[in-house]
Design a protein around this motif. Structure first.
Motif, PDB file in Angstrom:
ATOM      1  N   VAL B 518       0.841  -1.213   0.000  1.00 17.34           N
ATOM      2  CA  VAL B 518       0.000   0.000   0.000  1.00 17.34           C
ATOM      3  C   VAL B 518       0.871   1.257   0.000  1.00 17.34           C
ATOM      4  CG1 VAL B 518      -1.644   1.359   1.354  1.00 17.34           C
ATOM      5  CG2 VAL B 518      -2.017  -1.097   1.036  1.00 17.34           C
ATOM      6  N   GLU B 519       1.845   1.271   0.932  1.00 22.54           N
ATOM      7  CA  GLU B 519       2.720   2.462   1.022  1.00 22.54           C
ATOM      8  C   GLU B 519       3.495   2.675  -0.278  1.00 22.54           C
ATOM      9  OE1 GLU B 519       2.392   0.224   3.394  1.00 22.54           O
ATOM     10  OE2 GLU B 519       1.465   1.471   4.939  1.00 22.54           O
ATOM     11  N   ARG B 520       3.930   1.548  -0.828  1.00 21.51           N
ATOM     12  CA  ARG B 520       4.687   1.630  -2.077  1.00 21.51           C
ATOM     13  C   ARG B 520       3.807   2.190  -3.186  1.00 21.51           C
ATOM     14  NH1 ARG B 520       5.515  -3.823  -4.976  1.00 21.51           N
ATOM     15  NH2 ARG B 520       3.375  -3.288  -5.475  1.00 21.51           N
ATOM     16  N   ASP B 521       2.633   1.643  -3.342  1.00 23.76           N
ATOM     17  CA  ASP B 521       1.745   2.086  -4.436  1.00 23.76           C
ATOM     18  C   ASP B 521       1.328   3.545  -4.272  1.00 23.76           C
ATOM     19  OD1 ASP B 521      -0.048  -1.070  -5.056  1.00 23.76           O
ATOM     20  OD2 ASP B 521       2.000  -0.373  -5.504  1.00 23.76           O
ATOM     21  N   LYS B 522       1.139   3.956  -3.018  1.00 23.31           N
ATOM     22  CA  LYS B 522       0.756   5.365  -2.786  1.00 23.31           C
ATOM     23  C   LYS B 522       1.862   6.309  -3.250  1.00 23.31           C
ATOM     24  CE  LYS B 522      -1.115   6.275   1.346  1.00 23.31           C
ATOM     25  NZ  LYS B 522      -1.541   6.062   2.746  1.00 23.31           N
ATOM     26  N   PHE B 523       3.091   5.950  -2.870  1.00 17.54           N
ATOM     27  CA  PHE B 523       4.164   6.898  -3.229  1.00 17.54           C
ATOM     28  C   PHE B 523       4.441   6.850  -4.733  1.00 17.54           C
ATOM     29  CE2 PHE B 523       8.527   6.626  -4.494  1.00 17.54           C
ATOM     30  CZ  PHE B 523       8.953   5.318  -4.341  1.00 17.54           C
ATOM     31  N   ILE B 524       4.279   5.660  -5.358  1.00 16.52           N
ATOM     32  CA  ILE B 524       4.479   5.576  -6.817  1.00 16.52           C
ATOM     33  C   ILE B 524       3.432   6.415  -7.540  1.00 16.52           C
ATOM     34  CG2 ILE B 524       4.314   4.030  -8.817  1.00 16.52           C
ATOM     35  CD1 ILE B 524       5.726   1.891  -7.160  1.00 16.52           C
ATOM     36  N   LEU B 525       2.186   6.285  -7.090  1.00 12.56           N
ATOM     37  CA  LEU B 525       1.110   7.076  -7.708  1.00 12.56           C
ATOM     38  C   LEU B 525       1.365   8.571  -7.516  1.00 12.56           C
ATOM     39  CD1 LEU B 525      -1.623   7.255  -9.142  1.00 12.56           C
ATOM     40  CD2 LEU B 525      -2.753   6.945  -6.925  1.00 12.56           C
ATOM     41  N   ALA B 526       1.775   8.938  -6.293  1.00 12.13           N
ATOM     42  CA  ALA B 526       2.058  10.350  -5.999  1.00 12.13           C
ATOM     43  C   ALA B 526       3.169  10.886  -6.899  1.00 12.13           C
ATOM     44  CB  ALA B 526       2.438  10.521  -4.525  1.00 12.13           C
ATOM     45  N   GLU B 527       4.179  10.036  -7.132  1.00  9.58           N
ATOM     46  CA  GLU B 527       5.293  10.463  -8.000  1.00  9.58           C
ATOM     47  C   GLU B 527       4.815  10.624  -9.444  1.00  9.58           C
ATOM     48  OE1 GLU B 527       9.123   8.586  -7.480  1.00  9.58           O
ATOM     49  OE2 GLU B 527       9.295  10.104  -5.892  1.00  9.58           O
ATOM     50  N   LYS B 528       3.950   9.724  -9.877  1.00 11.23           N
ATOM     51  CA  LYS B 528       3.416   9.833 -11.251  1.00 11.23           C
ATOM     52  C   LYS B 528       2.609  11.115 -11.393  1.00 11.23           C
ATOM     53  CE  LYS B 528       3.090   4.982 -12.613  1.00 11.23           C
ATOM     54  NZ  LYS B 528       2.203   3.835 -12.771  1.00 11.23           N
ATOM     55  N   ILE B 529       1.787  11.384 -10.388  1.00 12.57           N
ATOM     56  CA  ILE B 529       0.969  12.599 -10.411  1.00 12.57           C
ATOM     57  C   ILE B 529       1.879  13.818 -10.445  1.00 12.57           C
ATOM     58  CG2 ILE B 529      -0.588  14.039  -9.038  1.00 12.57           C
ATOM     59  CD1 ILE B 529      -1.908  11.386  -8.127  1.00 12.57           C
ATOM     60  N   ASN B 530       2.901  13.782  -9.616  1.00 13.47           N
ATOM     61  CA  ASN B 530       3.841  14.910  -9.570  1.00 13.47           C
ATOM     62  C   ASN B 530       4.515  15.111 -10.919  1.00 13.47           C
ATOM     63  OD1 ASN B 530       5.471  16.980  -8.453  1.00 13.47           O
ATOM     64  ND2 ASN B 530       7.127  15.526  -8.161  1.00 13.47           N
ATOM     65  N   LYS B 531       4.917  14.008 -11.505  1.00 12.31           N
ATOM     66  CA  LYS B 531       5.606  14.080 -12.805  1.00 12.31           C
ATOM     67  C   LYS B 531       4.658  14.657 -13.861  1.00 12.31           C
ATOM     68  CE  LYS B 531       8.126  11.077 -15.944  1.00 12.31           C
ATOM     69  NZ  LYS B 531       8.438   9.700 -16.296  1.00 12.31           N
ATOM     70  N   ASN B 532       3.425  14.184 -13.870  1.00 11.35           N
ATOM     71  CA  ASN B 532       2.473  14.672 -14.869  1.00 11.35           C
ATOM     72  C   ASN B 532       2.138  16.146 -14.674  1.00 11.35           C
ATOM     73  OD1 ASN B 532       1.817  12.658 -16.814  1.00 11.35           O
ATOM     74  ND2 ASN B 532       0.897  11.460 -15.171  1.00 11.35           N
ATOM     75  N   VAL B 533       1.983  16.535 -13.414  1.00 13.35           N
ATOM     76  CA  VAL B 533       1.683  17.948 -13.146  1.00 13.35           C
ATOM     77  C   VAL B 533       2.870  18.824 -13.556  1.00 13.35           C
ATOM     78  CG1 VAL B 533       1.254  19.638 -11.294  1.00 13.35           C
ATOM     79  CG2 VAL B 533      -0.055  17.524 -11.367  1.00 13.35           C
ATOM     80  N   SER B 534       4.104  18.348 -13.275  1.00 16.51           N
ATOM     81  CA  SER B 534       5.302  19.111 -13.684  1.00 16.51           C
ATOM     82  C   SER B 534       5.389  19.214 -15.198  1.00 16.51           C
ATOM     83  CB  SER B 534       6.569  18.432 -13.167  1.00 16.51           C
ATOM     84  OG  SER B 534       6.582  18.410 -11.774  1.00 16.51           O
ATOM     85  N   GLN B 535       5.109  18.095 -15.859  1.00 18.44           N
ATOM     86  CA  GLN B 535       5.152  18.099 -17.331  1.00 18.44           C
ATOM     87  C   GLN B 535       4.096  19.034 -17.881  1.00 18.44           C
ATOM     88  OE1 GLN B 535       4.674  14.074 -18.674  1.00 18.44           O
ATOM     89  NE2 GLN B 535       6.866  13.699 -18.701  1.00 18.44           N
ATOM     90  N   PHE B 536       2.946  18.928 -17.299  1.00 22.83           N
ATOM     91  CA  PHE B 536       1.834  19.772 -17.711  1.00 22.83           C
ATOM     92  C   PHE B 536       2.224  21.242 -17.557  1.00 22.83           C
ATOM     93  CE2 PHE B 536      -2.479  20.813 -18.447  1.00 22.83           C
ATOM     94  CZ  PHE B 536      -2.806  21.846 -17.585  1.00 22.83           C
ATOM     95  N   HIS B 537       2.841  21.539 -16.422  1.00 20.57           N
ATOM     96  CA  HIS B 537       3.313  22.892 -16.147  1.00 20.57           C
ATOM     97  C   HIS B 537       4.333  23.325 -17.193  1.00 20.57           C
ATOM     98  CE1 HIS B 537       6.249  25.578 -13.939  1.00 20.57           C
ATOM     99  NE2 HIS B 537       5.140  26.256 -13.840  1.00 20.57           N
ATOM    100  N   ALA B 538       5.279  22.442 -17.519  1.00 23.01           N
ATOM    101  CA  ALA B 538       6.338  22.766 -18.487  1.00 23.01           C
ATOM    102  C   ALA B 538       5.748  22.950 -19.886  1.00 23.01           C
ATOM    103  CB  ALA B 538       7.400  21.666 -18.508  1.00 23.01           C
ATOM    104  N   VAL B 539       4.835  22.052 -20.262  1.00 23.69           N
ATOM    105  CA  VAL B 539       4.234  22.145 -21.594  1.00 23.69           C
ATOM    106  C   VAL B 539       3.361  23.397 -21.696  1.00 23.69           C
ATOM    107  CG1 VAL B 539       2.683  21.022 -23.227  1.00 23.69           C
ATOM    108  CG2 VAL B 539       4.360  19.669 -21.988  1.00 23.69           C
ATOM    109  N   PHE B 540       2.616  23.670 -20.631  1.00 26.53           N
ATOM    110  CA  PHE B 540       1.781  24.881 -20.602  1.00 26.53           C
ATOM    111  C   PHE B 540       2.645  26.118 -20.797  1.00 26.53           C
ATOM    112  CE2 PHE B 540      -1.491  27.766 -19.440  1.00 26.53           C
ATOM    113  CZ  PHE B 540      -0.930  28.700 -18.595  1.00 26.53           C
ATOM    114  N   LEU B 541       3.765  26.151 -20.100  1.00 21.67           N
ATOM    115  CA  LEU B 541       4.667  27.297 -20.188  1.00 21.67           C
ATOM    116  C   LEU B 541       5.231  27.434 -21.600  1.00 21.67           C
ATOM    117  CD1 LEU B 541       5.961  29.516 -18.476  1.00 21.67           C
ATOM    118  CD2 LEU B 541       7.844  27.966 -18.021  1.00 21.67           C
TER     119      LEU B 541
END
Lengths: 68, 705
Positions: B518-541
């Protein structure tokens, strides 16, 4: 003028179109997150976005674990 | 992925309907300006209240007005009674109050009306003494048109409401003071560029989202790592890898800091280098010309000295010989006479006394070898020559004279030709002197055209050009040094990134075997979300920059198309945080003129507002005071036309170029013609100043349309 969420979220939805196809759950979380951030920005009041994000991730993972 | 809709949507969004200005600065009594959707042009000569109207908007919204004396924005508290119109103060009776107020009425797309008023009251105790309150008072009334319900807000609460409608950090873009454009939008300052982009694009929203996802991912990762795994060896390996990754992240962060510092240093070095280049260029040309002037001057002096020496050298000789000019004929006659008589042996050879004595001793003539015994006539003849020295002398003199005359004849014959040679030489030298003098004068004239206006002749002459050159070289070395440093750090960063990537892959592969699912999957999902939001931010910019550049070019082209002297395309260089113009081959244009610079700045700000507004679907009214004071003629007209097109509502305050009592200039004035002929311009006003004395002067409004 404060940002109008509905129009902006529609634009965001279009921008996240690919993600929606690949991973709908993740898309839902991100979409909700952005909505919360906009509301926070508009109103200038904290919306406990961080806490909500934790809860969404926790709910999603527990759901997947149970499903499996 | 990104699809920014940049179709220009004309929506009836926030519109300012009216501003009422009462006893505020140059406005006496109540003065009303009505506005509508679309453009409003307000024109006026200098000191007719144009900037005071702009101040009125600033005062009512943000409690600030620009004070010319200190050249800064000040609030009511600092202005005091000076903010109240002089005539209003003069007419106020003792014991009574005079009120200053500015109100604006605006509505949004839901037809909710906002009526905002700022007031300030003075009480006149006597002619010199006023009771002045500390602050102004603010009232906001919000009314729903459909229901008629309204709510009032006062002072602090009213300010909070206004901030949500008109964010103060964006105010300098939609409450646009043209003469401060260089401070608002410096084209070379990284911080100004970033600030403009951040303020206007509201990218802060995505940056906030990124901050949240980063924090959550970090926290969940820590939770996973802190939770002990059942397999101790696995746990140890996980910890080691995690630590390695953390160390690499720290190294990368340190390198990023070093990179940022180096970039800042490079930027500073670049500013210095640009200044030194500019200064060197300014003086380089002067230095070359001064060198030429020095050369021509020294040549001129040398030639003058040469002339002097030639004159001196020839003077004596010519003068001496000149005395004999005219004696040529006489000399010739004498020499002819001498030669003839010499040939005819009428001039005997002079006989030496010793030779005569020898003849007496030998008793014979040694000339004709006739014997001359003692007492003979021949002997007596020889004797007579010894005593009669005068004859010898005369003959000697005649012979010497002939020699001298011979010598002189040569010289005298040559006087004329030598004089001619002398004059020719002098002429040649004089021509050379004149030549150098003219060249020197031409260079001095040339120097006047290239010499910087703020540098005196003396300063220029004493300028140490070698020092300038050294300064330039040093600044170039510094700049190169930082560029090199940046390259080295970049290399190192890439290396660390690669290592980080490799370790991360190893870690991701390892944790698949973790028992803490559970802990592993939570942090993996959180990292994916973070990566996508960062990418989204970079692409938006990235998309934002592209769209801004595209829009900026449309506006820039519109403003400059009618002027052949203005040229180039707009380049938004996000990496280097600069905005500049480039030519057809994408080479940066140097030394752009003021008109180009102003057009570029307006185009850039307008593009950011336009793109940001289209995405966020909000439209601020654009209120501009002297946005194009540096432009004239057609440039001004096209700039105004472009601004009218960009903004849903624009209130543009301009200096009136026409002399208003001259019908011809009124008829030909481009802006007045625009007001007359453009149906989109539904409102227009002219401001005039009335009143004889300073105390009585106040703004008068004339409605043009």
């Amino acid at each position: 003028m404060a940002i109008k969420n509905a129009e902006v979220m529609h634009q965001i939805e279009e921008m996240l179109h690919d993600l929606k196809k690949r991973d709908k759950q993740q898309y839902n979380i991100i979409f909700s997150l952005l909505n919360e951030v906009f509301v926070e920005y508009n109103t200038g009041k904290s919306k406990s976005v961080e806490k909500k994000l934790y809860e969404m991730i926790d709910a999603e993972v527990r759901y997947r674990t149970q499903k499996n | 992925m990104l699809k920014l809709d940049i179709e220009h949507k004309k929506i009836d969004d926030m519109i300012i309907r009216r501003i009422e200005v009462e006893n505020f600065l140059s406005y006496f009594g109540k003065n009303i300006f009505e506005f509508d959707f679309g453009p409003t042009l307000i024109i006026g000569q200098n000191n007719t209240g144009k900037s005071k109207l702009f101040d009125a908007f600033n005062w009512v919204l943000f409690d600030r007005s620009f004070k010319t004396e200190g050249e800064k924005w000040e609030c009511t508290k600092d202005w005091g009674k000076d903010i109240v119109n002089n005539l209003a103060k003069k007419e106020c009776k003792i014991g009574e109050t005079v009120e200053t107020s500015v109100s604006i009425l605006f509505n949004d797309e839901d037809d909710i009306k906002y009526y905002l008023t700022r007031e300030f009251q003075l009480k006149k105790n006597n002619e010199k003494n006023w009771e002045i309150p500390r602050n102004s008072e603010l009232t906001l009334t919000i009314t729903e048109s459909i229901t008629g319900n309204s709510k009032n807000y006062y002072d602090k609460e009213a300010e909070e409401q206004i901030k949500t409608l008109f964010p103060e950090n964006l105010s300098k873009y939609f409450l646009f003071q043209g003469e401060s454009i260089s401070q608002i939008m410096s084209l070379t300052s990284r911080s100004a560029f970033t600030k403009a982009l951040t303020d206007l694009s509201r990218i802060e929203v995505f940056e906030n989202a990124k901050k949240y996802t980063e924090k959550v991912a970090k926290t969940l990762k820590k939770e996973f790592e802190d939770k002990e795994d059942s397999d101790m060896a696995f746990q140890a390996r996980k910890r080691d890898l995690s630590k390695t990754i953390q160390d690499l992240i720290k190294d990368l962060s340190d390198q990023n800091d070093l990179f940022d510092n180096a970039c800042n240093e490079r930027d500073i070095a670049k500013i210095v280098f640009d200044e030194k280049s500019e200064e060197l260029k300014k003086y380089e040309e002067c230095a070359l010309i001064l060198k030429d002037i020095e050369y021509f001057d020294s040549q001129w002096k040398q030639k003058n000295e040469l002339r002097q020496s030639v004159v001196e050298a020839q003077k004596k000789d010519i003068f001496d010989r000149w005395m004999y000019a005219g004696t040529e004929g006489i000399l010739k006659s004498f020499l002819d006479f001498y030669k003839k008589n010499k040939i005819d042996k009428k001039i005997p050879e002079p006989i030496r006394q010793e030779f005569l004595k020898e003849m007496l001793e030998e008793k014979k003539c040694k000339v004709c070898f006739t014997p001359a015994p003692i007492g003979s006539d021949e002997y007596k003849n020889i004797q007579s020559h010894i005593s009669d020295k005068s004859l010898d002398k005369e003959i000697e003199l005649i012979n010497q004279l002939s020699l001298v005359a011979d010598n002189m004849q040569d010289k005298v014959e040559n006087i004329s030709s030598e004089l001619q040679k002398y004059y020719a030489r002098i002429d040649e030298i004089d021509t050379s002197i004149k030549g150098f003098m003219n060249k020197k004068k031409l260079k001095e004239e040339e120097l006047k055209t290239v010499k910087p206006a703020d540098v005196s002749d003396d300063e220029l002459k004493t300028k140490d050009f070698a020092h300038l050159q050294r300064g330039y070289e040093e600044s170039k070395n510094d700049l190169d040094k930082f560029k090199l440093l940046i390259d080295r750090i970049t290399g190192k960063r890439e290396y660390i990134k690669q290592q980080l990537e490799d370790k991360q892959k190893e870690y991701d592969s390892l944790i698949e075997d973790s028992s803490n699912i559970v802990e592993r999957d939570k942090f993996i999902l959180a990292e994916k979300i973070n990566k996508n939001v960062s990418q989204f931010h970079a692409v938006f910019l990235a998309k934002l920059i592209t769209d801004i550049e595209k829009e900026a070019n449309i506006y820039f082209h519109k403003m400059t198309e009618k002027n052949a002297a203005l040229s180039g395309k707009v380049k938004v260089d996000y990496e280097n945080q600069e905005v500049y113009t480039i030519d057809e081959t994408d080479i940066r244009l140097q030394n752009i003129n003021q008109a180009n610079k102003v057009s570029l700045q307006i185009a850039f700000v307008a593009a950011i507002l336009s793109v940001s507004n289209k995405f966020w679907n909000t439209y601020f009214p654009f209120i501009a005071d002297a946005p194009i004071s540096a432009l004239g003629g057609n440039n001004k007209l096209t700039a105004v036309e472009t601004m009218i097109e960009i903004f849903n509502q624009s209130i543009i305050i301009l200096k009136d170029d026409a002399v208003t009592d001259d019908p011809d200039t009124l008829r030909n004035d481009l802006i007045r013609n625009l007001i007359q002929n453009d149906n989109n311009i539904r409102n227009s006003f002219e401001l005039k100043m009335e009143g004889d004395t300073l105390d009585e002067q106040h703004t008068k409004i004339v409605k043009l349309k």
